[in-house]
Structure formats: structure tokens, C-alpha cells
Design a protein around this motif. Structure first.
Motif, PDB file in Angstrom:
ATOM      1  N   VAL A 215      34.850   8.168  43.359  1.00  0.00           N
ATOM      2  CA  VAL A 215      33.688   7.673  42.623  1.00  0.00           C
ATOM      3  C   VAL A 215      32.379   8.190  43.209  1.00  0.00           C
ATOM      4  O   VAL A 215      31.315   7.867  42.721  1.00  0.00           O
ATOM      5  CB  VAL A 215      33.621   6.126  42.537  1.00  0.00           C
ATOM      6  CG1 VAL A 215      34.685   5.593  41.640  1.00  0.00           C
ATOM      7  CG2 VAL A 215      33.673   5.497  43.896  1.00  0.00           C
ATOM      8  N   THR A 216      32.474   8.985  44.267  1.00  0.00           N
ATOM      9  CA  THR A 216      31.256   9.564  44.822  1.00  0.00           C
ATOM     10  C   THR A 216      31.055  10.956  44.222  1.00  0.00           C
ATOM     11  O   THR A 216      31.976  11.526  43.650  1.00  0.00           O
ATOM     12  CB  THR A 216      31.361   9.715  46.352  1.00  0.00           C
ATOM     13  OG1 THR A 216      32.315  10.730  46.625  1.00  0.00           O
ATOM     14  CG2 THR A 216      31.767   8.420  47.003  1.00  0.00           C
ATOM     15  N   PRO A 217      29.849  11.490  44.362  1.00  0.00           N
ATOM     16  CA  PRO A 217      29.628  12.831  43.798  1.00  0.00           C
ATOM     17  C   PRO A 217      30.240  13.942  44.654  1.00  0.00           C
ATOM     18  O   PRO A 217      30.003  15.107  44.388  1.00  0.00           O
ATOM     19  CB  PRO A 217      28.093  12.959  43.791  1.00  0.00           C
ATOM     20  CG  PRO A 217      27.543  11.706  44.330  1.00  0.00           C
ATOM     21  CD  PRO A 217      28.628  10.905  44.911  1.00  0.00           C
TER      22      PRO A 217
ATOM     23  N   THR B  52      34.185   3.194  36.078  1.00  0.00           N
ATOM     24  CA  THR B  52      33.813   3.965  37.268  1.00  0.00           C
ATOM     25  C   THR B  52      34.362   5.387  37.201  1.00  0.00           C
ATOM     26  O   THR B  52      34.442   6.074  38.208  1.00  0.00           O
ATOM     27  CB  THR B  52      34.310   3.287  38.553  1.00  0.00           C
ATOM     28  OG1 THR B  52      35.696   2.994  38.402  1.00  0.00           O
ATOM     29  CG2 THR B  52      33.554   2.017  38.828  1.00  0.00           C
ATOM     30  N   LEU B  54      37.317   6.535  36.914  1.00  0.00           N
ATOM     31  CA  LEU B  54      38.567   6.841  37.615  1.00  0.00           C
ATOM     32  C   LEU B  54      39.737   6.913  36.648  1.00  0.00           C
ATOM     33  O   LEU B  54      40.798   7.436  36.971  1.00  0.00           O
ATOM     34  CB  LEU B  54      38.864   5.772  38.665  1.00  0.00           C
ATOM     35  CG  LEU B  54      37.971   5.777  39.893  1.00  0.00           C
ATOM     36  CD1 LEU B  54      38.228   4.550  40.730  1.00  0.00           C
ATOM     37  CD2 LEU B  54      38.211   7.034  40.705  1.00  0.00           C
ATOM     38  N   GLN B  74      30.072  12.980  36.167  1.00  0.00           N
ATOM     39  CA  GLN B  74      29.449  13.385  37.434  1.00  0.00           C
ATOM     40  C   GLN B  74      28.138  12.631  37.663  1.00  0.00           C
ATOM     41  O   GLN B  74      27.842  12.214  38.776  1.00  0.00           O
ATOM     42  CB  GLN B  74      29.177  14.895  37.447  1.00  0.00           C
ATOM     43  CG  GLN B  74      30.400  15.754  37.684  1.00  0.00           C
ATOM     44  CD  GLN B  74      30.975  15.614  39.086  1.00  0.00           C
ATOM     45  OE1 GLN B  74      30.514  14.816  39.893  1.00  0.00           O
ATOM     46  NE2 GLN B  74      32.011  16.385  39.375  1.00  0.00           N
ATOM     47  N   ARG B  77      28.794   9.033  38.676  1.00  0.00           N
ATOM     48  CA  ARG B  77      29.256   8.865  40.057  1.00  0.00           C
ATOM     49  C   ARG B  77      28.119   8.832  41.066  1.00  0.00           C
ATOM     50  O   ARG B  77      28.267   8.271  42.145  1.00  0.00           O
ATOM     51  CB  ARG B  77      30.235   9.979  40.413  1.00  0.00           C
ATOM     52  CG  ARG B  77      31.566   9.775  39.730  1.00  0.00           C
ATOM     53  CD  ARG B  77      32.546  10.862  40.018  1.00  0.00           C
ATOM     54  NE  ARG B  77      33.779  10.617  39.273  1.00  0.00           N
ATOM     55  CZ  ARG B  77      34.872  11.355  39.391  1.00  0.00           C
ATOM     56  NH1 ARG B  77      34.886  12.378  40.214  1.00  0.00           N
ATOM     57  NH2 ARG B  77      35.935  11.070  38.700  1.00  0.00           N
ATOM     58  N   GLY B  78      26.987   9.415  40.707  1.00  0.00           N
ATOM     59  CA  GLY B  78      25.867   9.423  41.638  1.00  0.00           C
ATOM     60  C   GLY B  78      25.055   8.145  41.631  1.00  0.00           C
ATOM     61  O   GLY B  78      24.313   7.878  42.568  1.00  0.00           O
TER      62      GLY B  78
END
Lengths: 372, 312
Positions: A215-217, B52, B54, B74, B77-78
Motif C-alpha cells: 500500500v506504499t508507493p 486500499t 490490494l 499509485q 497509495r501515496g
């Protein structure tokens, strides 16, 4: 770059905190290289032999002594009858029974030929074949000696004879260690590169940290590089330890260039880590990953040419060895260490392993994408 | 603008054999604290994982902060923070190392965003050199929240953040959430503790992949149509059996130290008949009152209705 550096830092921190992993990593190669080459030895000694001497002559005595003095055989007993000797085989006390017939000596003197009966316990096929081979050699030698006894050396009519003398190239003393140790080292590097990589990634899956990272970039290639580079380094370290042990313990000094060895290991590790990565994408728990690697490592062990020569395998088996990276590395190891091969000799192997590296890593990355 | 929207989201597992999320639609406003309340297996985590980025939904569309969860994953996610139900930080790294790691992954640093996590981090600070695996449950949750907050997310996803955490830590945790909400962060939180529901701005009661009811906790409670009664005596088990045997009692269940129940036909006459019936049997210490429903009562009522509906 900063991210990758940080990922590597974190990975090494974790590796050095995992005392189990470290033990596995460094004790396994040391112990395996100390123990395995001693045990996995095809030089067969201590063949138990029993004689049935029905002749009790000077010649029969001479024959028995000759056999026993060869160093390969151990006397299990001299029995008065074949039945008695056969019991020794049944009790597993004797591997070979040699029956010396009555009038062995007298017939040799009169008829100039005589027969010996040799019975071999063939439950252990290798031992049986090698043992009877030794024995045949000894008997031939014995033959020649008696002929010498009888035929007076005369300059007049030398008997024409073809004598075969063989000389062993590259490994003149037929040292078994020289053959096995480099091969075992290959398996160790494979285990570290393949299994450890798979285990490490699957563990992140199991703990759930991989979700957090997803879930992180963070870029996928960062994550994968962050995983591969540490184990690549560890693989090279294990290889170095192995070379040092081979040198100290077995006196094996590579005939060819050590730099070339390291170059090949570097490429090979990338391929085998791709294999580990691929396994990790197909398993959810470390146990699953372990079972999968175990399955493949078994095949690698048996089919890589470590124990049995690939040339004597059936055609389909040769095809399998063609797609096993381990077999290329074992061959290259033996070529460089024993034969002193140069770069241009191993180009085909290098190409094959590079292709495998690309295929395995590519497959793994594609599959990794699909599952997330 | 809505911070989160879901439209007809459906998700199945095992090639359609298991229906986890069944045509769910709802929206969360910016700066709102929205709670998804439901038992285990209701489909809460699936919704979190879809939002999220996923997990891909089978059908429907969803957006987070205006971004599509599939096209702009993308970007999402930030700007989101996600705290999964299971503690999933590196157990073999220390508190500080974990925090540092996630800060770096998001391209920031602890110092840069210290004000965001200060309130929570001061509680963790005495343990900052301890490995995350050796923390208590409450501390683990706080660390996980810290890691989810370190990059100043716009939307925070908390999947059962207080499961397995003691009462005091739970209360502390919700106090922290209130403060975060005050800072303007949109929070989507799921829980199976009904008492936590009243702390949210709006809640959605979820069961079997469906949202049964969605409103503010007060209105959900107000919408409870029947009179709810509470009884208590020293012989609770017998009391429950007697109530279950009574024809006029629709639903009865233990709720704390009381038994809650509703009547098929309320009205004073009916209540008195029942009261007399109970007094005869449990005369000594019977306490009988009408009570104000809680979110749990609402939930159980909806649950019963669904079961009844399936029976017909």
C-alpha cells in the motif's frame, strides 16, 4: 537510490538479528563440506571376503595372501565348505566368497588351467561390481605371476603381448575429493541463493508486512532488488567460505582463474535467486516454500551430475539436466577447478545460465504482479 | 467532496463460490469518521482491501480522495494510511526502525512529520529501542497507527484496530482517533465492538457481505421501532428459558447483566401479563424495566429480521 540503500540496510539488520538464519547460513556449508566429501566416497574399501579352500596347497595359500594384501579386502573367514561360507553371506558378514577347488595346484601343474568360483552378494550393486572387478584384476595378476614361474625367461621367444597402461588426466591420483568438493559447494550455493531468498520473501507474506509495503508507493523493482542483493552477497560469502575450506581441508586449489569462478557464481546466483523468487510467488507460508524447494533440490541433487555422470543418463534425463542450472555450474566448477578451463570454454554454460536467469526472474516478476 | 465512494462493489472468492461483498454502496464525506460494524466474516476486510488497492473488486467502482482504485492506484497509495487487522510490522526491527522504514518508503522522514505523530509517539518513546515483536498489544496498535500516519495521509483505513487490545488502551486509541479527525483526516474504521460504534460520525451495520443499515449512531438507535425491555434476576438461566418459552416474546438475548427482549404485541396489558408470569416464577429479585436500545440491539434486531426473512 536512497530508498534502495535504506531497504538494504533494513534487510541486513534483519538478517544479522536472525541468529537461526546466520547459523544456517554459515554452519551448514562448513559442516557439510567437512562431512559430506568423507562419506560420499565411491572408493570402495573393506569388502568382506570369505574363502573356501578345498586344496590346502602352497598355491592356494599364495592366492589368499595375494588377495588380502591388496588392501581392498577384509578376511571374513576361511571355511571348509561352500555351505559354511554361504552362511557368512546370509549373515551379511561376507560380500564375496571365493571357492578354491580341490587339486587347484596339481591341475594347474598338469592341465595348465584351473577354475575358481566367485560368488558375490549383489544387494549393494556398486560394492559387488567394484569388488568383483578388483578380484578379477588380482586373479589376472596372479595368473601372470604363475606363468612367469613356469616359463623360464628366455631371450629367444618373447611372447607378444599388448599391455594397456592408462594415465588419468587432470586428476592423476583419481582423488575423489577433487571431484566431489566443488560439486557439493555448488549445491550449498544453490541452497543459500534459492531457499533463503524464497523463505525470506514468503516470511514477509506470512507476517503481513508485504501488504503494508504494497500500500506504499514503493516500486516493485525496489522491493525485489532489496530482497535479491543481500542474498546475492551472502551467496558469494558462502562460496568464499567453501573455497577456503576446500583449500585448507582438502588441499584443492583451483587450477583455473578464481576470478572466472566468481564471475560465474555471480551470474549463477542471479538465476538461482530468480528460482527462489518464483517459488515465493507460488507459496503463502515458509513451510510451503520449503516443501517446494525441497522437491526441486532433490531433483537437482540426483540429476545435476554431482553423483552420477550425465553422459550415462537416458536421453530424456539428459533433457532434464539441460534445464537445471545446477548441472551447468557443477560442470563449470569442475572445468575451472580441475581442468583449468578458460573463459571461452565456459561461454556456452554462461549463456545457458544467463537465459535461465532471465526466464526465471521474468516469470517470477510477472507472477508477483499477478498475485498482488 | 466525498473522501470515499463505493458503488455496487461486489467481490467473490474461490471463483464465485464465496460471496464476500454483495453489491455494497456507500460514501464517506471528507473529514468524517465512518465505522463499519459487523461480526467476523461480514466482509469488512474485503472492503478495506479493495479501497486500499490490494484487491480488485469483481464488479462496481470505488474512489478514494477522488481517485479511482483501479486506474489511479499509485496516487492512492501515496495519500492513504492503512492499518490491517493483523499486526504487520517488522517484529525484528525496533519501534524507531519500523517508523523510520515506513517514513523512508513514503519518501519522508520522522523529523519532517513529527507533529503528525507526536501525541502517539510520546507514549511509544520509552520503548523506541524495543523490538516491535516484544511490545504489548496496545503499544503495537499505537506503533502501527504511527506507521500509518507518518506520511500525513488524507484518508486513514483502520481495520479492526482495537481487536485484542485491553479496555484502557482501546479508550486511549479512540481518543487519538478523535484528535486525528479534528485535524481533518477522513477515517474509515471497522470494529466488531458495538460500544465503539457510537464514537463514529456515521456507521454502517454489515452482515454477510451486505450493509443492513447506514446512518449516524443516534439515528440508527432512534430507528429502533419496538419497545425494548430489560429483565434481571438471580436465576438468569431459568429466566432466559422462561422468556424463550413465552409465545409473545420475539427476540430475547443476554446483554451484559440484563436480558433484553421485545414483544410481538406490546401494550400495557401484554406487558403486565408477562410481568406477572415472570414474577410468579422469579419473585425474589426480579427487575423489569423498559430500556433504551443500543447499537448492539439494533444490530441483533436486523440480524433476526434477516434470519426470519431467509426462513420465509
Amino acid at each position: 537510490m536512497r530508498t534502495l540503500k535504506f531497504l538494504l540496510q533494513k534487510e541486513f539488520k534483519q538478517i544479522f538479528r536472525d541468529s537461526n538464519l546466520l547459523r544456517m547460513m554459515f554452519m551448514t556449508p562448513i559442516i557439510q563440506l567437512i562431512i559430506l566429501p568423507q562419506a560420499a566416497n565411491f572408493t570402495i574399501r573393506n569388502i568382506n571376503i570369505a574363502f573356501v579352500d578345498l586344496d590346502h596347497s602352497a598355491y592356494s595359500q599364495r592366492f589368499v595372501n595375494k588377495v588380502l594384501s591388496s588392501g581392498y579386502f577384509q578376511l571374513a573367514g576361511i571355511e571348509p565348505s561352500y555351505q559354511g561360507a554361504y552362511k557368512l553371506i546370509e549373515k551379511d558378514k561376507a560380500d564375496i566368497v571365493v571357492e578354491i577347488p580341490k587339486d587347484f595346484e596339481s591341475k594347474l601343474n598338469t592341465e595348465e588351467n584351473q577354475k575358481l568360483s566367485v560368488s558375490v552378494n549383489a544387494i549393494n550393486g556398486v560394492k559387488a561390481a567394484v569388488g568383483s572387478g578388483y578380484l578379477t584384476n588380482i586373479i589376472q595378476d596372479f595368473n601372470r605371476n604363475i606363468q612367469l614361474d613356469w616359463i623360464q625367461p628366455s631371450a629367444m621367444n618373447p611372447m607378444p603381448e599388448v599391455d594397456v597402461v592408462s594415465s588419468n588426466w587432470y586428476n592423476p591420483t583419481l582423488s575423489y575429493y577433487l571431484f566431489m568438493v566443488p560439486g557439493i559447494l555448488v549445491l550449498l550455493v544453490t541452497l543459500v541463493g534459492g531457499n533463503m531468498t524464497a523463505q525470506n520473501i514468503v516470511r514477509e507474506k506470512e507476517i503481513g508486512t508485504i501488504e503494508q509495503i504494497n500500500v506504499t508507493p514503493l516500486k516493485k523493482y525496489h522491493f525485489i532488488l532489496g530482497k535479491l542483493i543481500p542474498f546475492w552477497i551472502l551467496g558469494v560469502i558462502v562460496f568464499t567460505i567453501g573455497l577456503i575450506i576446500a583449500r585448507i581441508l582438502y588441499g584443492i586449489i583451483p587450477l583455473g582463474s578464481v576470478a572466472l569462478l566468481y564471475f560465474f557464481v555471480s551470474v549463477y546466483l542471479i538465476a538461482i535467486m530468480g528460482f527462489g523468487l518464483l517459488i515465493s510467488t507460488y507459496s503463502d507460508t515458509p513451510l510451503q516454500a520449503h516443501s517446494l524447494t525441497f522437491f526441486f533440490v532433490q531433483i537437482f541433487n540426483m540429476m545435476s551430475g554431482l553423483f552420477t555422470p550425465i553422459d550415462s543418463m537416458p536421453g530424456w534425463a539428459k533433457l532434464i539436466t539441460d534445464i537445471i542450472p545446477v548441472s551447468y555450474f557443477i560442470e563449470v566448477m569442475r572445468m575451472i577447478v580441475i581442468k583449468g578451463s578458460r573463459f571461452h570454454d565456459i561461454i556456452p554454460h554462461l549463456i545457458a545460465v544467463s537465459i535461465m536467469g532471465i526466464v526465471l526472474n521474468g516469470w517470477a516478476i510477472l507472477n508477483y504482479r499477478k498475485t498482488t | 467532496m466525498n473522501a470515499i465512494t463505493l458503488e455496487h462493489i461486489t467481490k467473490t472468492y474461490n471463483k464465485g463460490a464465496v460471496l464476500a461483498v454483495d453489491d455494497v454502496s456507500f460514501a464517506v464525506e471528507k473529514g468524517e469518521m465512518f465505522g463499519i460494524i459487523g461480526p467476523d466474516g461480514a466482509g469488512k476486510t474485503s472492503i478495506f482491501r479493495i479501497l486500499t488497492t490490494l484487491l480488485l473488486a469483481d464488479k462496481g467502482t470505488a474512489t478514494v480522495a477522488g481517485y479511482d482504485v483501479i486506474k489511479d492506484f499509485q496516487k492512492i497509495r501515496g495519500i492513504i494510511g492503512y492499518m490491517p487487522g493483523r499486526f504487520s510490522l517488522y517484529q525484528d526491527l525496533t519501534v524507531e526502525e519500523n517508523l523510520n522504514f515506513f517514513a523512508t518508503v513514503f519518501g519522508t522522514s520522522i523529523d519532517e512529520n513529527y507533529d503528525q505523530i507526536k501525541d502517539i509517539y510520546v507514549m511509544l518513546e520509552p520503548f523506541k529501542d524495543r523490538r516491535a515483536g516484544k511490545l504489548s498489544g496496545g503499544m503495537k496498535q499505537k506503533l502501527a497507527l504511527c506507521c500509518a500516519l507518518i506520511h500525513k495521509p488524507e484518508v486513514l483505513f483502520l481495520d479492526e484496530p482495537t481487536t485484542g487490545v485491553d479496555v484502557v488502551s482501546r479508550r486511549e486509541f479512540w481518543d487519538i482517533l478523535k484528535r486525528l479527525k479534528a485535524e481533518g483526516i477522513t477515517i474509515l474504521v471497522s470494529t466488531s465492538y458495538m460500544d465503539e460504534a457510537t464514537l463514529c460520525d456515521r456507521i454502517a451495520l454489515m452482515l454477510g457481505g451486505k450493509i443492513l443499515s447506514s446512518d449516524t449512531p443516534e439515528r440508527v438507535i432512534k430507528s429502533y421501532p419496538e419497545k425494548l425491555f430489560a429483565v434481571k434476576s438471580s436465576t438468569m438461566h431459568a429466566l432466559l428459558k422462561d422468556l424463550r418459552a413465552n409465545e409473545n416474546v420475539v427476540q430475547c438475548y443476554a446483554a451484559g447483566e440484563y436480558i433484553h427482549f421485545t414483544l410481538k404485541e406490546a401494550g400495557e396489558a401484554n406487558e403486565n401479563i408477562l410481568l406477572k408470569f415472570l414474577r410468579d416464577k422469579h419473585e425474589k429479585d426480579l427487575i423489569f424495566t423498559e430500556t433504551v436500545p443500543t447499537v448492539e440491539d439494533c444490530f441483533i434486531r436486523l440480524l433476526g429480521k434477516q434470519d426470519g426473512g431467509a426462513g420465509n
